[in-house]
Design a protein around this motif. Structure first.
Motif, mmCIF file in Angstrom:
data_model
loop_
_atom_site.group_PDB
_atom_site.id
_atom_site.type_symbol
_atom_site.label_atom_id
_atom_site.label_comp_id
_atom_site.label_asym_id
_atom_site.label_seq_id
_atom_site.Cartn_x
_atom_site.Cartn_y
_atom_site.Cartn_z
ATOM 1 N N ILE A 3 0.872 -1.183 0.000
ATOM 2 C CA ILE A 3 0.000 0.000 0.000
ATOM 3 C C ILE A 3 0.896 1.216 0.000
ATOM 4 C CG2 ILE A 3 -1.739 1.301 1.269
ATOM 5 C CD1 ILE A 3 -2.736 -1.302 2.418
ATOM 6 N N ASP A 4 0.664 2.104 -0.918
ATOM 7 C CA ASP A 4 1.449 3.323 -1.027
ATOM 8 C C ASP A 4 0.975 4.291 0.035
ATOM 9 O OD1 ASP A 4 3.058 5.366 -1.667
ATOM 10 O OD2 ASP A 4 2.159 5.770 -3.645
ATOM 11 N N LEU A 5 1.840 4.578 0.978
ATOM 12 C CA LEU A 5 1.475 5.484 2.077
ATOM 13 C C LEU A 5 2.186 6.817 1.947
ATOM 14 C CD1 LEU A 5 1.533 3.030 5.111
ATOM 15 C CD2 LEU A 5 -0.428 3.796 3.774
ATOM 16 N N ASP A 6 2.490 7.159 0.706
ATOM 17 C CA ASP A 6 3.115 8.458 0.493
ATOM 18 C C ASP A 6 2.064 9.527 0.667
ATOM 19 O OD1 ASP A 6 4.597 10.607 -0.207
ATOM 20 O OD2 ASP A 6 4.908 10.018 -2.301
ATOM 21 N N ILE A 7 2.167 10.213 1.787
ATOM 22 C CA ILE A 7 1.105 11.190 2.120
ATOM 23 C C ILE A 7 1.294 12.494 1.373
ATOM 24 C CG2 ILE A 7 0.762 10.210 4.416
ATOM 25 C CD1 ILE A 7 2.410 12.505 5.527
ATOM 26 N N SER A 8 2.271 12.508 0.440
ATOM 27 C CA SER A 8 2.444 13.736 -0.342
ATOM 28 C C SER A 8 1.408 13.815 -1.469
ATOM 29 C CB SER A 8 3.869 13.791 -0.914
ATOM 30 O OG SER A 8 4.119 12.676 -1.771
ATOM 31 N N TRP A 13 -2.335 10.048 1.162
ATOM 32 C CA TRP A 13 -2.790 10.653 2.451
ATOM 33 C C TRP A 13 -4.015 9.937 2.954
ATOM 34 C CZ3 TRP A 13 -7.076 13.166 4.303
ATOM 35 C CH2 TRP A 13 -6.959 13.846 5.495
ATOM 36 N N HIS A 14 -5.005 9.703 2.053
ATOM 37 C CA HIS A 14 -6.229 9.002 2.462
ATOM 38 C C HIS A 14 -5.934 7.568 2.845
ATOM 39 C CE1 HIS A 14 -9.127 12.139 1.618
ATOM 40 N NE2 HIS A 14 -8.521 12.434 0.431
ATOM 41 N N ALA A 15 -4.981 6.933 2.185
ATOM 42 C CA ALA A 15 -4.630 5.550 2.536
ATOM 43 C C ALA A 15 -4.006 5.498 3.927
ATOM 44 C CB ALA A 15 -3.662 4.981 1.503
ATOM 45 N N ALA A 16 -3.160 6.454 4.240
ATOM 46 C CA ALA A 16 -2.528 6.488 5.583
ATOM 47 C C ALA A 16 -3.561 6.746 6.654
ATOM 48 C CB ALA A 16 -1.434 7.555 5.616
ATOM 49 N N LEU A 17 -4.529 7.622 6.347
ATOM 50 C CA LEU A 17 -5.569 7.916 7.333
ATOM 51 C C LEU A 17 -6.429 6.692 7.584
ATOM 52 C CD1 LEU A 17 -7.011 9.933 9.143
ATOM 53 C CD2 LEU A 17 -8.360 10.666 7.149
ATOM 54 N N ALA A 18 -6.743 5.949 6.464
ATOM 55 C CA ALA A 18 -7.547 4.748 6.637
ATOM 56 C C ALA A 18 -6.803 3.705 7.449
ATOM 57 C CB ALA A 18 -7.910 4.201 5.260
ATOM 58 N N GLN A 23 -6.011 0.736 12.686
ATOM 59 C CA GLN A 23 -5.221 0.363 13.848
ATOM 60 C C GLN A 23 -5.910 0.820 15.138
ATOM 61 O OE1 GLN A 23 -1.053 1.392 13.534
ATOM 62 N NE2 GLN A 23 -0.991 0.881 11.326
ATOM 63 N N MET A 24 -6.527 1.994 15.099
ATOM 64 C CA MET A 24 -7.218 2.482 16.297
ATOM 65 C C MET A 24 -8.374 1.571 16.660
ATOM 66 S SD MET A 24 -7.128 6.635 15.630
ATOM 67 C CE MET A 24 -8.134 6.935 17.079
#
Length: 279
Positions: A3-8, A13-18, A23-24
């Protein structure tokens, strides 16, 4: 597939937030560090802390030496024993009657001495066949420094003159030698105590040895207590006994005869017994 978690980028960005929300939901609420931790690894054993040295017990103060407690009665008994021992040593060292007189004069254990005017040592002729041992000086004796000089002494002189004896006779066969158990007058003319008699006994015994009489006459209870260890002069009188290897006749004191004239008859019988003993 990664999964590309490049938040740039918007997609990253949306993938990192998801991923964070996921995890939460799984319960992750804290990030410890960048380095992963394997929970299955055993913890390193740390060296056990060195045992603290045993505490040294505080030093006890050195115990003081035990001193037994002495009661007043025991202390008095020890003092009395020391006084008797000193009397015995002084008496034994006296080679003659003059030395014995000096030994008595220097003896300070007897409290009676402090209230007396004079040392009443003796009268009569040393070496006389008859030695009269009295009790203690009275007022007249204390003033004059000689035994039996008062009213009782005058009666004593008449009693022994009746059988041919006197203190001033130049012939030792018919002379008297007179002394007392106590050389000092007790306060109020009281009787000497047992402790005082015990102190004087070594001097009395040495006095008799040096005077060397053939017969001893004990006048009253105090001399009987000193030489015979017995009292009861009315029971003891008139019966011959022995002390220090010499014949002894107990008699009632002349002072008693002055108060009880009826007893003079018995005293006369005792005098006749003494005369017969002398032969």
């Amino acid at each position: 597939m990664g999964i590309d978690l490049d938040i740039s980028t918007p997609e990253g960005w949306h993938a990192a937030l998801a991923a964070l929300r996921w995890q939460m939901e799984l319960g992750v609420d804290e990030f410890i560090g960048d380095t992963p931790i394997n929970a299955y690894d055993l913890p390193d054993r740390k060296a056990a802390p060195a045992e603290a040295p045993a505490a040294t017990p505080p030093k006890r103060a050195a115990a003081e030496p035990y001193i037994p407690q002495i009661s007043p009665a025991e202390r008095a008994a020890q003092a009395a024993d020391a006084a008797v021992a000193d009397a015995a040593a002084r008496a034994a060292a006296a080679a003659n009657l003059d030395a014995l007189r000096e030994a008595l004069a220097g003896y300070d254990h007897c409290e009676v001495k402090k209230g007396a005017r004079n040392l009443v040592f003796s009268d009569g002729r040393p070496g006389a066949r008859v030695l009269i041992l009295g009790e203690a000086p009275g007022r007249d004796e204390d003033l004059e420094g000689r035994p039996f000089v008062g009213a009782a002494g005058q009666l004593l002189d008449r009693m022994f003159a009746a059988i041919g004896l006197s203190r001033d006779n130049p012939d030792l066969q018919h002379a008297l030698y007179i002394t007392n158990v106590m050389p000092w007058r007790p306060p109020g003319n009281r009787d000497p105590s047992p402790e005082e008699i015990a102190m004087m006994r070594p001097f009395v015994e040495r006095h008799i040895t040096l005077a060397a009489p053939d017969v001893i006459v004990l006048m009253g209870n105090t001399p009987c207590s000193a030489l015979l260890g017995a009292k009861g002069i009315l029971r003891l009188r008139g019966t011959w006994t022995e002390a220090l290897g010499r014949p002894v006749m107990p008699m009632t004191h002349p002072a008693y005869l002055l108060r009880n004239p009826v007893a003079k008859r018995e005293a006369w019988a005792d005098l006749l017994a003494i005369k017969a003993r002398l032969g």
